[in-house]
Design an enzyme around this catalytic site. Structure first.
Site, PDB file in Angstrom:
ATOM      1  N   HIS A 254      -6.460  -1.808  -0.838  1.00  0.00           N
ATOM      2  CA  HIS A 254      -5.382  -1.221  -0.086  1.00  0.00           C
ATOM      3  C   HIS A 254      -5.161   0.391   0.135  1.00  0.00           C
ATOM      4  CE1 HIS A 254      -1.021  -0.922   0.742  1.00  0.00           C
ATOM      5  NE2 HIS A 254      -1.190   0.628   0.564  1.00  0.00           N
ATOM      6  N   GLU A 255      -6.016   0.829  -0.508  1.00  0.00           N
ATOM      7  CA  GLU A 255      -5.905   2.408  -0.628  1.00  0.00           C
ATOM      8  C   GLU A 255      -6.928   2.721   0.435  1.00  0.00           C
ATOM      9  OE1 GLU A 255      -3.610   4.327  -0.812  1.00  0.00           O
ATOM     10  OE2 GLU A 255      -2.378   2.811  -3.117  1.00  0.00           O
TER      11      GLU A 255
ATOM     12  N   HIS B 282      -6.777   2.486   3.891  1.00  0.00           N
ATOM     13  CA  HIS B 282      -5.775   3.452   4.604  1.00  0.00           C
ATOM     14  C   HIS B 282      -6.839   4.558   5.069  1.00  0.00           C
ATOM     15  CE1 HIS B 282      -1.111   3.201   3.292  1.00  0.00           C
ATOM     16  NE2 HIS B 282      -1.598   3.415   2.610  1.00  0.00           N
TER      17      HIS B 282
ATOM     18  N   GLY C 176      -0.286   3.763  -6.059  1.00  0.00           N
ATOM     19  CA  GLY C 176      -1.435   4.265  -6.026  1.00  0.00           C
ATOM     20  C   GLY C 176      -1.349   5.377  -4.109  1.00  0.00           C
TER      21      GLY C 176
ATOM     22  N   GLN D 183      -1.832   9.472   3.164  1.00  0.00           N
ATOM     23  CA  GLN D 183      -0.189   9.462   3.623  1.00  0.00           C
ATOM     24  C   GLN D 183       0.671  10.692   3.123  1.00  0.00           C
ATOM     25  OE1 GLN D 183      -0.983   6.549   0.729  1.00  0.00           O
ATOM     26  NE2 GLN D 183       0.455   5.076   1.713  1.00  0.00           N
TER      27      GLN D 183
ATOM     28  N   CYS E 269       3.740  -0.802   0.073  1.00  0.00           N
ATOM     29  CA  CYS E 269       3.579   0.732   0.879  1.00  0.00           C
ATOM     30  C   CYS E 269       4.441   2.021   0.823  1.00  0.00           C
ATOM     31  CB  CYS E 269       2.352   0.574   2.128  1.00  0.00           C
ATOM     32  SG  CYS E 269       1.427   1.894   2.681  1.00  0.00           S
ATOM     33  N   LEU E 270       3.723   3.007   0.693  1.00  0.00           N
ATOM     34  CA  LEU E 270       5.228   4.142   0.394  1.00  0.00           C
ATOM     35  C   LEU E 270       5.260   4.548   1.797  1.00  0.00           C
ATOM     36  CD1 LEU E 270       3.647   5.870  -2.627  1.00  0.00           C
ATOM     37  CD2 LEU E 270       5.998   4.899  -2.309  1.00  0.00           C
TER      38      LEU E 270
HETATM   39  O1  GNR Z   1       2.483   2.105  -4.802  1.00  0.00           O
HETATM   40  C1  GNR Z   1       2.069   1.196  -3.720  1.00  0.00           C
HETATM   41  N1  GNR Z   1       2.079  -0.780  -4.386  1.00  0.00           N
HETATM   42  C2  GNR Z   1       1.491  -0.907  -4.595  1.00  0.00           C
HETATM   43  C3  GNR Z   1       1.587  -2.506  -4.371  1.00  0.00           C
HETATM   44  C4  GNR Z   1       0.770  -3.709  -4.101  1.00  0.00           C
HETATM   45  C5  GNR Z   1      -0.059  -3.234  -3.619  1.00  0.00           C
HETATM   46  C6  GNR Z   1      -0.841  -1.939  -3.221  1.00  0.00           C
HETATM   47  C7  GNR Z   1       0.143  -1.172  -4.138  1.00  0.00           C
HETATM   48  S1  GNR Z   1      -0.409   0.725  -2.706  1.00  0.00           S
HETATM   49  C8  GNR Z   1       1.773   0.779  -2.943  1.00  0.00           C
HETATM   50  C9  GNR Z   1       1.278   2.400  -2.791  1.00  0.00           C
HETATM   51  C10 GNR Z   1       0.631   2.872  -1.593  1.00  0.00           C
HETATM   52  O2  GNR Z   1       1.607   3.174  -0.529  1.00  0.00           O
HETATM   53  N2  GNR Z   1      -0.742   3.722  -1.890  1.00  0.00           N
HETATM   54  O3  GNR Z   1      -1.364   3.023  -0.478  1.00  0.00           O
HETATM   55 NI    NI Z   2      -0.502   1.997   1.124  1.00  0.00          NI
END
Ligand code: GNR
Ligand code: NI
Length: 174
Positions: free
Chosen positions: A136-137, A140, A46, A51, A94-95
């Protein structure tokens, strides 16, 4: 398409609230294409526009495995219209917080409304990893990171490790 640089903590941009998209025009479609390329290259499942330094309410997601056909999801202006009461824990990463992982509890399913790649209004029910990823997104888009759901102790430890890692990278580069 062009791959963009992913911002990492403690970049202040990651704490800002993203603005709704007015129309899903060529510029937004280009942004979504660039985000998808950036996410696939990372690799991640995601990515939110913030980001890559763009404060717009745009998300791309793809949960397909490496050997499977790609199944990209483009989500603009998401609104959570339902959240289950029961929570589930997933190990999140999270990236924008490289190499750090922690268990986060969130509603196990949710329903969202959003605009798709063509600007068409849609609704989607999500469960499992997709529900976690969507939440999660959306976090952000509101300046929230997964570490904000942890105890202060765990959060501080992750931030400390990320800082140390950044310093080590700088040392090699310089
Ligand atoms: O790549 C991602 N893996 C992930 C694993 C578990 C819960 C959420 C994520 S999102 C993350 C990529 C990212 O930072 N998206 O904002
Ligand atoms: Ni993230």
């Amino acid at each position: 398409m062009s791959k963009k640089k992913i911002l990492t903590v403690p970049d202040v941009m990651l704490r800002k609230v993203s603005a709704p998209v007015i129309t899903v025009d060529k510029e937004i479609k280009k942004l979504m294409d660039d985000m998808l390329e950036t996410m696939y290259a990372a690799p991640g499942i995601g990515l939110a526009a913030v980001q890559v330094g763009i404060l717009k309410r745009v998300i791309v997601i793809d949960l397909s495995k490496e050997d499977e056909k790609k199944t990209p999801l483009f989500i603009v202006n998401p609104e959570i219209i339902f959240k289950s009461n029961d929570l589930v824990s997933y190990e999140e990463g999270c990236l924008s917080i490289p190499n750090q992982f922690a268990e986060v509890k969130r509603p196990s399913s949710c329903k969202i409304s959003f605009l798709d790649y063509n600007g068409k209004k849609k609704e989607m029910h999500a469960e499992g990893l997709l529900a976690t990823c969507i939440q999660h997104e959306i976090d952000h888009l509101n300046g929230i990171l997964f570490i904000d759901h942890l105890s202060k102790l765990k959060k501080d430890l992750i931030l400390k490790k990320t800082k140390k890692q950044k310093k080590e990278i700088d040392r090699v580069v310089v």
